[in-house]
Design a protein around this motif. Structure first.
Motif, mmCIF file in Angstrom:
data_model
loop_
_atom_site.group_PDB
_atom_site.id
_atom_site.type_symbol
_atom_site.label_atom_id
_atom_site.label_comp_id
_atom_site.label_asym_id
_atom_site.label_seq_id
_atom_site.Cartn_x
_atom_site.Cartn_y
_atom_site.Cartn_z
ATOM 1 N N GLN A 269 0.830 -1.202 0.000
ATOM 2 C CA GLN A 269 0.000 0.000 0.000
ATOM 3 C C GLN A 269 0.866 1.254 0.000
ATOM 4 O O GLN A 269 0.578 2.223 -0.722
ATOM 5 C CB GLN A 269 -0.925 0.005 1.219
ATOM 6 C CG GLN A 269 -1.848 1.220 1.291
ATOM 7 C CD GLN A 269 -2.829 1.280 0.146
ATOM 8 O OE1 GLN A 269 -3.588 0.343 -0.064
ATOM 9 N NE2 GLN A 269 -2.804 2.375 -0.614
ATOM 10 N N ALA A 270 1.932 1.252 0.828
ATOM 11 C CA ALA A 270 2.835 2.410 0.890
ATOM 12 C C ALA A 270 3.524 2.636 -0.450
ATOM 13 O O ALA A 270 3.701 3.783 -0.880
ATOM 14 C CB ALA A 270 3.856 2.210 2.005
ATOM 15 N N LYS A 271 3.904 1.564 -1.118
ATOM 16 C CA LYS A 271 4.518 1.680 -2.442
ATOM 17 C C LYS A 271 3.560 2.356 -3.425
ATOM 18 O O LYS A 271 3.938 3.275 -4.161
ATOM 19 C CB LYS A 271 4.935 0.292 -2.952
ATOM 20 C CG LYS A 271 6.119 -0.294 -2.218
ATOM 21 C CD LYS A 271 6.238 -1.789 -2.392
ATOM 22 C CE LYS A 271 6.617 -2.217 -3.773
ATOM 23 N NZ LYS A 271 6.922 -3.674 -3.817
ATOM 24 N N ALA A 272 2.306 1.899 -3.410
ATOM 25 C CA ALA A 272 1.306 2.488 -4.301
ATOM 26 C C ALA A 272 1.044 3.949 -3.939
ATOM 27 O O ALA A 272 0.915 4.809 -4.825
ATOM 28 C CB ALA A 272 0.012 1.682 -4.229
ATOM 29 N N ASP A 273 0.999 4.244 -2.631
ATOM 30 C CA ASP A 273 0.753 5.623 -2.195
ATOM 31 C C ASP A 273 1.857 6.563 -2.647
ATOM 32 O O ASP A 273 1.589 7.701 -3.056
ATOM 33 C CB ASP A 273 0.605 5.670 -0.665
ATOM 34 C CG ASP A 273 -0.694 5.054 -0.176
ATOM 35 O OD1 ASP A 273 -1.610 4.873 -1.005
ATOM 36 O OD2 ASP A 273 -0.778 4.739 1.033
ATOM 37 N N TRP A 274 3.106 6.106 -2.574
ATOM 38 C CA TRP A 274 4.214 6.967 -3.009
ATOM 39 C C TRP A 274 4.208 7.113 -4.526
ATOM 40 O O TRP A 274 4.428 8.204 -5.054
ATOM 41 C CB TRP A 274 5.545 6.409 -2.527
ATOM 42 C CG TRP A 274 6.727 7.300 -2.836
ATOM 43 C CD1 TRP A 274 7.789 7.027 -3.658
ATOM 44 C CD2 TRP A 274 6.986 8.602 -2.307
ATOM 45 N NE1 TRP A 274 8.673 8.081 -3.678
ATOM 46 C CE2 TRP A 274 8.200 9.069 -2.854
ATOM 47 C CE3 TRP A 274 6.285 9.439 -1.429
ATOM 48 C CZ2 TRP A 274 8.752 10.319 -2.560
ATOM 49 C CZ3 TRP A 274 6.830 10.691 -1.125
ATOM 50 C CH2 TRP A 274 8.037 11.108 -1.694
ATOM 51 N N ARG A 275 3.926 6.040 -5.218
ATOM 52 C CA ARG A 275 3.888 6.080 -6.686
ATOM 53 C C ARG A 275 2.801 7.046 -7.176
ATOM 54 O O ARG A 275 2.993 7.795 -8.127
ATOM 55 C CB ARG A 275 3.647 4.683 -7.235
ATOM 56 C CG ARG A 275 3.793 4.557 -8.743
ATOM 57 C CD ARG A 275 3.416 3.172 -9.228
ATOM 58 N NE ARG A 275 4.278 2.120 -8.691
ATOM 59 C CZ ARG A 275 3.891 1.172 -7.853
ATOM 60 N NH1 ARG A 275 2.624 1.145 -7.428
ATOM 61 N NH2 ARG A 275 4.725 0.242 -7.430
#
Length: 303
Positions: A269-275
């Motif tokens: 989720q954090a990866k998607a949020d940063w992307r």
């Protein structure tokens, strides 16, 4: 990166850090390693420098995110400007600890101050991450800079208690799990006792010479001490040592790039949020950002 079982029962493990030569300075990463992932709450241990950078140059770690951890910056020499998405601004200098609690999410940058660049910045210190304990991983993000740290000295030794309680002195620095962290300077012939209170403990020689119960420490190597054994740290000719550790975590932590969590799904989720640019921006430093790595992340996010 290496691991060995040292002589006697005093040393549980020794970890040789992975060294990254970034041109003007070196970064040595002891944790996480294949040999071990954590010592107490410490899940990331970097030592950098000592280095003298060129005039006009500096360290520029562009804005990047963190979740479910707290970063601890401690300098022996130099200065670093910290900015984060809470609006915090702090110039870290020796004797001051910066603790940034990411919790559910924070973004920050770390750069050499303008006055340091003008004279050629010095870089020498420690960057560590502490995993947040179960039930507290998603707390609100926070930042604190603590200058008034207790000093315990006896004439031939001087220890700054950065976090936790050691030698009867309690640091004001926030701890989310039981944590010990100290900067120990020993003169020739100086010694300090290392109590057996903490679940897990390790020492790192960052300058000079020292031994733990007569076993020599190698420079920049992380020496994990056997649990439940009181020991003595001593130097014949003078040395500087970091002591770190605290409570052992019962639940595994996962780490990917700048994200740490007990949940792999939370990291995704954090990866998607940063992307997707869903993290907040850093006031005063929003022009740049470190992009999410493609594939396996780079180990070091310094410039």
């Amino acid at each position: 990166m290496g691991q060995s079982q040292a002589a006697g029962s005093m040393i549980a493990q020794t970890i040789t850090p992975t060294t990254h030569d970034l041109g003007q300075f070196k970064v040595r990463r002891a944790l996480p390693s294949k040999a071990r992932s954590m010592v107490g709450p410490f899940i990331f241990v970097d030592q950098f420098g000592p280095a003298q950078l060129d005039i006009g140059s500096g360290m520029d770690v562009r804005p990047h995110p963190h979740i479910n951890l707290a970063t601890v910056t401690w300098l022996f020499e130099g200065a670093i400007d910290h900015r984060d998405s809470l609006g915090s601004y702090s110039t870290i200098r020796p004797g001051q600890v910066n603790l940034m609690t990411a919790g559910r999410g924070i973004v920050h940058s770390e750069r050499s101050p303008a006055e340091e660049r003008a004279s050629g910045p010095k870089l020498y210190g420690m960057q560590t991450w502490l995993a947040l304990p179960d039930g507290r991983e998603e707390i609100d993000p926070a930042f604190e800079a603590v200058k008034d740290l207790p000093v315990v000295e006896d004439g031939s030794s001087r220890a700054i208690v950065v976090m936790g309680e050691l030698w009867g002195a309690q640091a004001q620095t926030t701890t989310h799990a039981d944590t010990i962290y100290a900067d120990i300077a020993l003169d020739a012939g100086g010694s300090v006792p290392i109590a057996a209170d903490a679940d897990e403990r390790a020492v790192m020689l960052v300058g000079g010479e020292a031994a733990i119960d007569g076993i020599p420490l190698e420079l920049y190597q992380l020496t994990v001490l056997a649990p439940g054994v009181a020991m003595t740290l001593r130097s014949e000719s003078g040395g500087r040592i970091m002591l770190l550790g605290g409570e052992a975590f019962a639940t595994e932590r996962h780490a990917w790039w700048n994200f740490v969590s007990s949940s792999r799904e939370r990291i995704e989720q954090a990866k998607a949020d940063w992307r997707e640019r869903r993290f907040p921006e850093v006031p005063g430093d929003s022009e740049e950002r470190i992009p999410l790595p493609d594939g396996a992340p780079k180990t070091v996010t310094y410039p």
